[in-house]
Scaffold this motif. Structure first.
Motif, PDB file in Angstrom:
ATOM      1  N   PHE A  60       0.831  -1.198   0.000  1.00  0.00           N
ATOM      2  CA  PHE A  60       0.000   0.000   0.000  1.00  0.00           C
ATOM      3  C   PHE A  60       0.871   1.255   0.000  1.00  0.00           C
ATOM      4  O   PHE A  60       0.580   2.246  -0.695  1.00  0.00           O
ATOM      5  N   TYR A  61       1.951   1.217   0.769  1.00  0.00           N
ATOM      6  CA  TYR A  61       2.832   2.372   0.893  1.00  0.00           C
ATOM      7  C   TYR A  61       3.793   2.471  -0.296  1.00  0.00           C
ATOM      8  O   TYR A  61       4.146   3.581  -0.723  1.00  0.00           O
ATOM      9  N   LEU A  62       4.221   1.320  -0.827  1.00  0.00           N
ATOM     10  CA  LEU A  62       5.131   1.332  -1.970  1.00  0.00           C
ATOM     11  C   LEU A  62       4.479   1.988  -3.179  1.00  0.00           C
ATOM     12  O   LEU A  62       5.147   2.671  -3.964  1.00  0.00           O
ATOM     13  N   LEU A 166       9.150  -0.785  10.073  1.00  0.00           N
ATOM     14  CA  LEU A 166       8.457  -1.446  11.170  1.00  0.00           C
ATOM     15  C   LEU A 166       6.972  -1.543  10.847  1.00  0.00           C
ATOM     16  O   LEU A 166       6.286  -0.530  10.699  1.00  0.00           O
ATOM     17  N   ALA A 167       6.480  -2.788  10.738  1.00  0.00           N
ATOM     18  CA  ALA A 167       5.102  -3.010  10.306  1.00  0.00           C
ATOM     19  C   ALA A 167       4.094  -2.779  11.417  1.00  0.00           C
ATOM     20  O   ALA A 167       2.973  -2.323  11.158  1.00  0.00           O
ATOM     21  N   PHE A 189       5.982   2.304   8.478  1.00  0.00           N
ATOM     22  CA  PHE A 189       5.658   2.333   7.056  1.00  0.00           C
ATOM     23  C   PHE A 189       5.292   3.735   6.571  1.00  0.00           C
ATOM     24  O   PHE A 189       5.660   4.141   5.477  1.00  0.00           O
ATOM     25  N   ALA A 190       4.554   4.466   7.393  1.00  0.00           N
ATOM     26  CA  ALA A 190       4.015   5.757   6.959  1.00  0.00           C
ATOM     27  C   ALA A 190       5.100   6.781   6.635  1.00  0.00           C
ATOM     28  O   ALA A 190       4.834   7.753   5.897  1.00  0.00           O
ATOM     29  N   SER A 195      11.174   9.454   3.279  1.00  0.00           N
ATOM     30  CA  SER A 195      12.574   9.090   3.042  1.00  0.00           C
ATOM     31  C   SER A 195      12.866   8.967   1.553  1.00  0.00           C
ATOM     32  O   SER A 195      13.929   9.371   1.074  1.00  0.00           O
ATOM     33  N   PHE A 196      11.907   8.413   0.812  1.00  0.00           N
ATOM     34  CA  PHE A 196      12.089   8.274  -0.628  1.00  0.00           C
ATOM     35  C   PHE A 196      12.153   9.661  -1.289  1.00  0.00           C
ATOM     36  O   PHE A 196      12.986   9.916  -2.166  1.00  0.00           O
ATOM     37  N   LYS A 197      11.296  10.556  -0.859  1.00  0.00           N
ATOM     38  CA  LYS A 197      11.285  11.912  -1.414  1.00  0.00           C
ATOM     39  C   LYS A 197      12.594  12.626  -1.111  1.00  0.00           C
ATOM     40  O   LYS A 197      13.150  13.334  -1.969  1.00  0.00           O
ATOM     41  N   ARG A 198      13.120  12.437   0.119  1.00  0.00           N
ATOM     42  CA  ARG A 198      14.388  13.059   0.486  1.00  0.00           C
ATOM     43  C   ARG A 198      15.526  12.553  -0.396  1.00  0.00           C
ATOM     44  O   ARG A 198      16.385  13.322  -0.832  1.00  0.00           O
TER      45      ARG A 198
END
Length: 333
Positions: A60-62, A166-167, A189-190, A195-198
């Motif tokens: 969902f987060y990916l 951490l799930a 997860f949230a 982190s990806f945007k950074r």
């Protein structure tokens, strides 16, 4: 076949998508056959199921992690040969972009993850009790090192970001002042999207063309090695520990009767022509890595030698060598 997810801000190519671990199915079958180590097997089964469900929730987060139109190659549950030549390393989620890669390792456990002394010291607690766990940052660092070795020359400077996800929402992270940087690496997860945007903002120069990156992604997927399930070794099972008979695919009870060319269940009345195939696999997973005609007859509860030979030959999962006393069967690679 890969899946392609297209959005206005991202094109994701899922080259290798996670599937339910075969170990779940086999352990479910094992607890039907084995009493000696049943509690241990049920405990391992619960842990594997918990881990798999946690990884599925991550999807969902990916799907929401695409930023700045970076094309993403996704590989999940990737298991590759390690540098020592005889072991393997596994990556839960590997996201490859033309600018950088993200390695996300999922932890499904609740409890407290404690880091001290610049994160060199790690302890895991649940309900106030300390439990053993591999250092999560050392684990992803090792995965990264192994991946770099696999990629080879020319990829030494390709940025790879290691994250521990951490799930469980109740999981806690605790650090001393020297280890506060851990929050950038270990997170719920949230916070993964942040982190990806950074990383997308930091690495603005393309390292590789998308066509080359896609080729590498498919090479990684092709190099994936399916784990061998050797529960006879894992649980130290010996002859007599494992109940024989064909397990009914309808009611999951032992043992079906052989009626000429079909298997018949005396409990539910279900009939199946190939119920023996999974039960043959049970033998290799829980009893030993080889099977003879006599062992097949004993395990499947069939009387005639030619019947056992036909069942093994036509199962489609076995090869064989001719030994001094006849054929010895083993699982196909």
């Amino acid at each position: 076949m890969s899946n392609i997810l297209e959005r206005k801000d991202v094109i994701s190519i899922i080259i290798k998508k996670r599937q339910a671990p075969e170990s779940i199915l086999m352990l479910e079958r094992g607890v039907k056959r084995i009493s000696k180590r049943k509690r241990e097997m049920e405990f391992e089964l619960r842990n594997i199921e918990q881990g798999y469900l946690a990884e599925c929730k991550l999807d969902f987060y990916l799907e929401r992690m695409g930023m700045n139109s970076n094309d993403i190659i996704v590989l999940q549950d990737l298991r590759l040969p390690a540098t020592d030549g005889h072991s393997f390393f596994q990556m839960d989620n590997l996201l490859l972009t033309t600018h950088f890669a993200v390695n996300i390792d999922v932890k499904s456990q609740p409890g407290k993850f404690t880091f001290q002394n610049n994160a060199r010291n790690f302890q895991y607690y649940m309900h106030g009790k300390k439990y053993g766990m591999m250092h999560p940052l050392s684990q992803v660092d090792e995965q990264c090192d192994q991946l770099r070795f696999w990629l080879g020359a020319g990829w030494e400077n390709y940025p790879i970001i290691n994250l521990v996800a951490l799930a469980d929402p109740s999981a806690e992270i605790a650090t001393d002042s020297s280890s506060d940087w851990v929050y950038d690496c270990v997170m719920p997860f949230a916070l993964l999207k942040k982190s990806f945007k950074r990383a997308a903002e930091q690495y603005t120069q393309a390292f590789v063309q998308l066509s080359e990156l896609t080729r590498i992604g498919y090479q990684l997927a092709q190099a994936h090695c399916k784990p061998e399930l050797r529960y006879w070794k894992r649980f130290e099972l010996v002859d007599g520990d494992v109940k024989g008979g064909v397990l009914c695919p309808f009611c999951n009870r032992l043992a079906m009767d052989r009626l000429r060319v079909i298997w018949d269940c005396p409990h539910c009345g279900g009939r199946d022509r190939r119920a023996h195939v999974m039960s043959i696999l049970d033998h290799f997973v829980f009893v030993k890595p080889t099977m003879t005609n006599q062992e097949c007859r004993k395990f499947l509860h069939v009387e005639k030698e030619h019947t056992a030979r036909a069942l093994m030959t036509n199962a489609g999962i076995l090869d064989w060598n001719r030994g001094t006393k006849g054929r010895v069967y083993y699982l196909k690679k």
